[in-house]
Write a protein that holds these residues in place. Sequence first.
Motif, PDB file in Angstrom:
ATOM      1  N   ASN A  37       0.847  -1.128  -0.011  1.00  0.00           N
ATOM      2  CA  ASN A  37       0.223  -0.193   0.123  1.00  0.00           C
ATOM      3  C   ASN A  37       0.886   1.131  -0.058  1.00  0.00           C
ATOM      4  N   SER A  38       2.321   1.157   0.147  1.00  0.00           N
ATOM      5  CA  SER A  38       3.170   2.252   0.158  1.00  0.00           C
ATOM      6  C   SER A  38       3.181   3.054  -1.264  1.00  0.00           C
ATOM      7  N   SER A  39       3.089   2.385  -2.257  1.00  0.00           N
ATOM      8  CA  SER A  39       2.987   3.207  -3.536  1.00  0.00           C
ATOM      9  C   SER A  39       2.126   2.483  -4.860  1.00  0.00           C
ATOM     10  N   ASN A  40       1.884   3.312  -5.692  1.00  0.00           N
ATOM     11  CA  ASN A  40       0.984   2.723  -6.751  1.00  0.00           C
ATOM     12  C   ASN A  40       1.822   1.817  -7.470  1.00  0.00           C
ATOM     13  N   PHE A  41       3.118   2.070  -7.807  1.00  0.00           N
ATOM     14  CA  PHE A  41       3.963   0.871  -8.464  1.00  0.00           C
ATOM     15  C   PHE A  41       3.846  -0.330  -7.786  1.00  0.00           C
ATOM     16  N   MET A  42       4.059  -0.298  -6.478  1.00  0.00           N
ATOM     17  CA  MET A  42       4.279  -1.616  -5.769  1.00  0.00           C
ATOM     18  C   MET A  42       2.702  -2.405  -5.702  1.00  0.00           C
ATOM     19  N   MET A  43       1.707  -1.497  -5.595  1.00  0.00           N
ATOM     20  CA  MET A  43       0.331  -2.187  -5.623  1.00  0.00           C
ATOM     21  C   MET A  43       0.336  -2.855  -7.148  1.00  0.00           C
ATOM     22  N   ASN A  44       0.469  -2.197  -8.027  1.00  0.00           N
ATOM     23  CA  ASN A  44       0.604  -2.732  -9.539  1.00  0.00           C
ATOM     24  C   ASN A  44       1.372  -4.210  -9.235  1.00  0.00           C
ATOM     25  N   ILE A  45       2.720  -4.121  -8.978  1.00  0.00           N
ATOM     26  CA  ILE A  45       3.381  -5.308  -8.858  1.00  0.00           C
ATOM     27  C   ILE A  45       2.863  -6.294  -8.057  1.00  0.00           C
ATOM     28  N   HIS A  46       2.100  -5.873  -6.794  1.00  0.00           N
ATOM     29  CA  HIS A  46       1.611  -6.884  -6.021  1.00  0.00           C
ATOM     30  C   HIS A  46       0.496  -7.539  -6.630  1.00  0.00           C
ATOM     31  N   GLU A  47      -0.545  -6.789  -7.490  1.00  0.00           N
ATOM     32  CA  GLU A  47      -1.722  -7.260  -8.063  1.00  0.00           C
ATOM     33  C   GLU A  47      -1.249  -8.313  -9.213  1.00  0.00           C
ATOM     34  N   THR A  48      -0.145  -7.978 -10.028  1.00  0.00           N
ATOM     35  CA  THR A  48       0.405  -8.679 -11.176  1.00  0.00           C
ATOM     36  C   THR A  48       1.066  -9.967 -10.683  1.00  0.00           C
ATOM     37  N   PHE A  49       1.989  -9.912  -9.886  1.00  0.00           N
ATOM     38  CA  PHE A  49       3.002 -10.758  -9.616  1.00  0.00           C
ATOM     39  C   PHE A  49       2.742 -11.565  -8.220  1.00  0.00           C
TER      40      PHE A  49
END
Length: 77
Positions: A37-49
Motif C-alpha cells: 500500500n506504500s506506492s501505486n507502483f508496488m500495488m501494481n506489482i503486487h496485483e500482477t505478480f
Amino acid sequence: MKYDEIIKKFPYLFAILVGILFILAALFKWSFLLNNNSSNFMMNIHETFGEIGVRIMTFILGLVIIICSIIIWVIRK
C-alpha cells in the motif's frame, strides 16, 4: 556529527546501505518496506505478480542501487 553531515560526507556509502536494506527486506519479508500500500507502483506489482514479485522487485532495486552507487563512486574518484 549530525546525520545530514555524515550523508553529505559519504553519500555513496549511504546509498550502498540503503541498497543493503532493500535486499535484506526482500530476503526476510520485512513488512515496513514490502507494504504493497506504500506506492501505486508496488500495488501494481503486487496485483500482477503477488508477494513474490514484490520481494523480487525490491531485491533487484537494492542491487541496482548498490551497483549504481559503486559505479558513480569509482567514476568520480
